[in-house]
Design an enzyme around this catalytic site. Structure first.
Site, PDB file in Angstrom:
ATOM      1  N   ASP A  17      37.299  48.188  36.501  1.00 51.82           N
ATOM      2  CA  ASP A  17      37.001  46.746  36.095  1.00 51.82           C
ATOM      3  C   ASP A  17      35.698  46.601  35.577  1.00 51.82           C
ATOM      4  OD1 ASP A  17      37.041  43.917  36.566  1.00 51.82           O
ATOM      5  OD2 ASP A  17      38.931  44.299  37.605  1.00 51.82           O
ATOM      6  N   SER A  61      45.216  39.356  38.042  1.00 52.65           N
ATOM      7  CA  SER A  61      44.100  40.375  38.475  1.00 52.65           C
ATOM      8  C   SER A  61      43.669  39.950  39.720  1.00 52.65           C
ATOM      9  CB  SER A  61      42.853  39.613  37.602  1.00 52.65           C
ATOM     10  OG  SER A  61      42.708  40.266  36.514  1.00 52.65           O
ATOM     11  N   HIS A  73      34.104  39.470  37.523  1.00 53.41           N
ATOM     12  CA  HIS A  73      35.596  39.920  37.671  1.00 53.41           C
ATOM     13  C   HIS A  73      35.947  41.083  38.902  1.00 53.41           C
ATOM     14  CE1 HIS A  73      39.847  41.354  36.480  1.00 53.41           C
ATOM     15  NE2 HIS A  73      40.055  39.994  36.556  1.00 53.41           N
ATOM     16  N   ASN A  85      48.594  37.635  32.452  1.00 53.74           N
ATOM     17  CA  ASN A  85      48.530  36.041  32.616  1.00 53.74           C
ATOM     18  C   ASN A  85      48.913  35.233  31.572  1.00 53.74           C
ATOM     19  OD1 ASN A  85      47.379  36.613  35.150  1.00 53.74           O
ATOM     20  ND2 ASN A  85      45.327  36.632  33.984  1.00 53.74           N
TER      21      ASN A  85
END
Ligand code: CA
Length: 315
Positions: free
Chosen positions: A54, A241, A87, A178
């Protein structure tokens, strides 16, 4: 530069970011809705290592640092995998924030995280680096790989790396995307070698942003998720996520439990996890779509059923 195919999957929905200093531990809805403290009587994920590919991680976060192992930075290899975006830190908290007196708590609060940075401060990265990072994680002690990123286009290089990890008994879990109602989930979630995770809200309804598709595997809490955020703070974010690390946390509980009990059940492939998880789901609460694989995969992963599963399968 060549090979700059972008892998910004989160356009994660910021709900908005509510940055908070959480002096007292507050348990998120994703934890209370499934009675996770009861599952923790069986295991808290001890002995399991999860590689999170990530934006890196807040390496000094007081709710995470005890569970962080040495990671790697593929964006800037001379630097530690520090999160400049938020994130990756949020994903890490959902899996493994400590069960202490501050902030929040993850699904598997004693599992260890290997932070692997493949996304920059804007959440962008190259798929070449993602592929390299998967291969690195597969040979650096990770038991599970968590990927809250992806793209609507096919990613052959990443797929080959996932297959390489799979051959070494390391499964990859991916956020579905998404983009809302789609013909297919994003890549690499759409590949059969991964487990594709979509999002539900606190009413167990499909989140409207959550991708749909034939290769969707499971749903998990991804709406309004409270988790860790740099520097040393907390935020509420929504997105697939946020759902993927919930399932990774449950996978860590499952793997830890089978190891602690010397069980003969093999957990070396995504099919092994898929088979057990399929027996431990509930349907989404949207009447129109409940039970429909295209909209909910095999259903919402339900850790309350994990407790029953442990009772029925341990010696
Ligand atoms: Ca905590």
């Amino acid at each position: 530069m060549k090979n700059k195919q972008k892998c910004h999957l989160p356009p994660y929905i910021v709900d908005p970011i509510i940055s908070l200093q959480a002096a007292q531990q507050k348990i998120g809805w994703n934890i209370t809705a499934f009675n996770l403290p009861v599952a923790w009587e069986k295991t808290k994920g001890e002995g399991v290592k999860v590689a999170i590919l990530d934006s890196g991680c807040d390496l000094d976060h007081p709710d995470l640092k005890k569970n962080l192992l040495k990671g790697k930075n593929f964006v800037n290899p001379s630097q530690p995998p520090k999160d400049m975006c938020g994130h990756g830190t949020h994903v890490a908290g959902t899996i493994a924030a400590e069960n202490n007196k501050i902030g929040m708590v993850g699904v598997a609060p004693k599992c260890k995280i290997i932070p692997v940075k493949v996304l920059d401060a804007n959440g962008n990265g190259s798929m070449g680096n993602v592929a390299k990072a998967i291969r690195w994680a597969a040979t650096s002690g990770a038991d599970i790989i968590s990927l809250s990123l992806g793209s609507p286009s096919k990613l052959q290089q990443v797929r080959k790396a996932i297959q390489y990890a799979a051959k070494r008994g390391i499964p990859t879990f991916c956020a579905a995307g998404n983009a809302g109602k789609t013909k297919e989930v994003f890549y690499p979630a759409a590949y059969p070698e991964t487990i594709a995770v979509g999002s539900v809200d606190e009413n167990f309804k499909r989140s409207s942003f959550s991708n749909t598709g034939e290769n969707l595997d499971f749903m998990a809490p991804g709406g309004k998720i409270f988790s860790t955020y740099p520097p040393d703070w907390y935020s509420i974010l929504s997105g697939t996520s946020m759902a993927c690390p919930f399932v990774v946390g449950v996978a860590a509980l499952l793997l830890s439990f089978t190891r602690k009990n010397n069980m003969s059940i093999s957990l070396g492939t995504v099919d092994d996890y898929r088979k057990i998880f399929k027996q431990n789901t509930i349907p989404i609460s949207n009447k129109k779509y409940a039970g429909n694989k295209f909209f909910q995969g095999f259903g919402i992963i339900d850790p309350r059923k994990f407790v029953e599963w442990c009772k029925n399968n341990s010696n």
